[in-house]
Write a protein that holds these residues in place. Structure first.
Motif, mmCIF file in Angstrom:
data_model
loop_
_atom_site.group_PDB
_atom_site.id
_atom_site.type_symbol
_atom_site.label_atom_id
_atom_site.label_comp_id
_atom_site.label_asym_id
_atom_site.label_seq_id
_atom_site.Cartn_x
_atom_site.Cartn_y
_atom_site.Cartn_z
ATOM 1 N N THR A 216 -9.665 -6.048 0.645
ATOM 2 C CA THR A 216 -9.371 -5.192 1.794
ATOM 3 C C THR A 216 -7.864 -4.975 1.841
ATOM 4 O O THR A 216 -7.084 -5.832 1.414
ATOM 5 N N GLY A 217 -7.456 -3.822 2.360
ATOM 6 C CA GLY A 217 -6.040 -3.491 2.284
ATOM 7 C C GLY A 217 -5.590 -3.411 0.839
ATOM 8 O O GLY A 217 -4.470 -3.794 0.485
ATOM 9 N N GLY A 218 -6.470 -2.888 -0.005
ATOM 10 C CA GLY A 218 -6.245 -2.927 -1.435
ATOM 11 C C GLY A 218 -5.115 -2.057 -1.940
ATOM 12 O O GLY A 218 -4.739 -2.171 -3.113
ATOM 13 N N THR A 219 -4.568 -1.192 -1.089
ATOM 14 C CA THR A 219 -3.418 -0.385 -1.486
ATOM 15 C C THR A 219 -2.132 -0.866 -0.801
ATOM 16 O O THR A 219 -1.084 -0.248 -0.951
ATOM 17 N N GLY A 220 -2.222 -1.969 -0.049
ATOM 18 C CA GLY A 220 -1.064 -2.495 0.665
ATOM 19 C C GLY A 220 -0.204 -3.409 -0.191
ATOM 20 O O GLY A 220 -0.460 -3.612 -1.380
ATOM 21 N N LYS A 221 0.816 -3.995 0.424
ATOM 22 C CA LYS A 221 1.797 -4.791 -0.320
ATOM 23 C C LYS A 221 1.153 -5.958 -1.063
ATOM 24 O O LYS A 221 1.443 -6.202 -2.229
#
Length: 278
Positions: free
Chosen positions: A10-15
């Motif tokens: 999850t949040g796989g494109t985040g920092k």
């Protein structure tokens, strides 16, 4: 962790999510990137999007947005982990915030959902200076924030991702709560000076009133929920409670965390802080 186990990021494109996904992929382990615009459309505020993202998943890296300390996060994490367990998920790794009492309630939910869960409590990221948020301020040569001489042992997102990888792939980390920080504490002004030194140019730091800062962020289109989160972070969390560095990276990985000066050197070399054109 067996090679056929699938991990949902999850949040796989985040920092951190992006870095965790890259590390799993380099090991040849199957992953699914969950984001609003990703291969598996996923929205924390749309529970109907969860089932398809969780189909066939064995482990989940949970990076809740905007923050586990925000209102409603606990209820969402409770519902999500319950559904994930029903669908066969056997391992959770939760990214949390250090010094956030509200976030710890979500931590307990995740730990209770599966004994194989691991909690990563992180300090402020080094990459807040180089990837969105403060990057433009650095490029303009002036960082302005509503915080004074409060030390913060900034943590590198690559260290967080390395610990997450270990927790997702090695059962020895089950049940652990790792407090993740860098090796030394710096004020935001000191961090800015280290960036200036690495970039080879003048970059100033100025403490400004909180309301002035929030008004500027609101003027860039931020919603009220994000403004409330910033108010919380810059008042309650940045009160010195996290000033002491921790041994979480050392305990998890058997090596020290990355120093801020090394981060600044490499970030400057990448060109990410090149001055903005006038």
């Amino acid at each position: 962790m067996q090679n056929n186990m699938m991990t949902l990021i999850t949040g796989g494109t985040g920092k951190t999510g992006r870095r965790v996904a890259e590390r799993l992929a380099r090991r040849g382990l199957p992953i699914r990137i969950a984001s609003r615009a990703g291969q598996s459309p996923f929205d924390w505020n749309r529970p109907e999007s969860w089932a398809s993202a969780l189909q066939g998943i064995d482990a989940v890296y949970i990076a809740y947005s905007p923050d586990l300390a925000t209102p409603g996060a606990q209820e969402i994490i409770q519902a999500f982990t319950e559904q994930a367990v029903r669908q066969g998920v056997g391992r959770f790794v939760l990214l949390s915030g250090r010094g956030e009492a509200a976030a710890q309630r979500s931590e307990q939910i995740v730990l209770a959902a599966r004994a194989s869960s691991t909690i990563l409590r992180a300090d402020w990221f080094n990459q807040n200076f180089s990837e969105d948020f403060l990057a433009d301020s650095v490029r303009r040569g002036q960082v302005m924030l509503p915080v004074g001489a409060v030390p913060e042992p900034f943590i590198d997102a690559d260290d967080i991702a390395d610990v997450a990888l270990a927790a997702l792939t090695d059962a020895r980390h089950a049940g652990q709560v790792y407090e993740l920080s860098g090796p030394r504490a710096l004020t935001f002004e000191q961090a800015t000076l280290e960036i200036a030194r690495a970039a080879g140019r003048d970059i100033g730091y100025q403490q400004i009133p909180l309301d002035t800062f929030l008004s500027a962020v609101a003027g860039m289109g931020a919603g009220q929920a994000y403004l409330d989160l910033l108010r919380f972070l810059f008042t309650e969390v940045l009160d010195g409670r996290n000033a002491s560095p921790t041994d979480g990276v050392q305990r998890a990985l058997g090596r020290p965390p990355r120093d801020f000066a090394d981060f600044a050197r490499d970030a400057a070399a990448s060109g990410c802080w090149a001055p903005l054109a006038a």
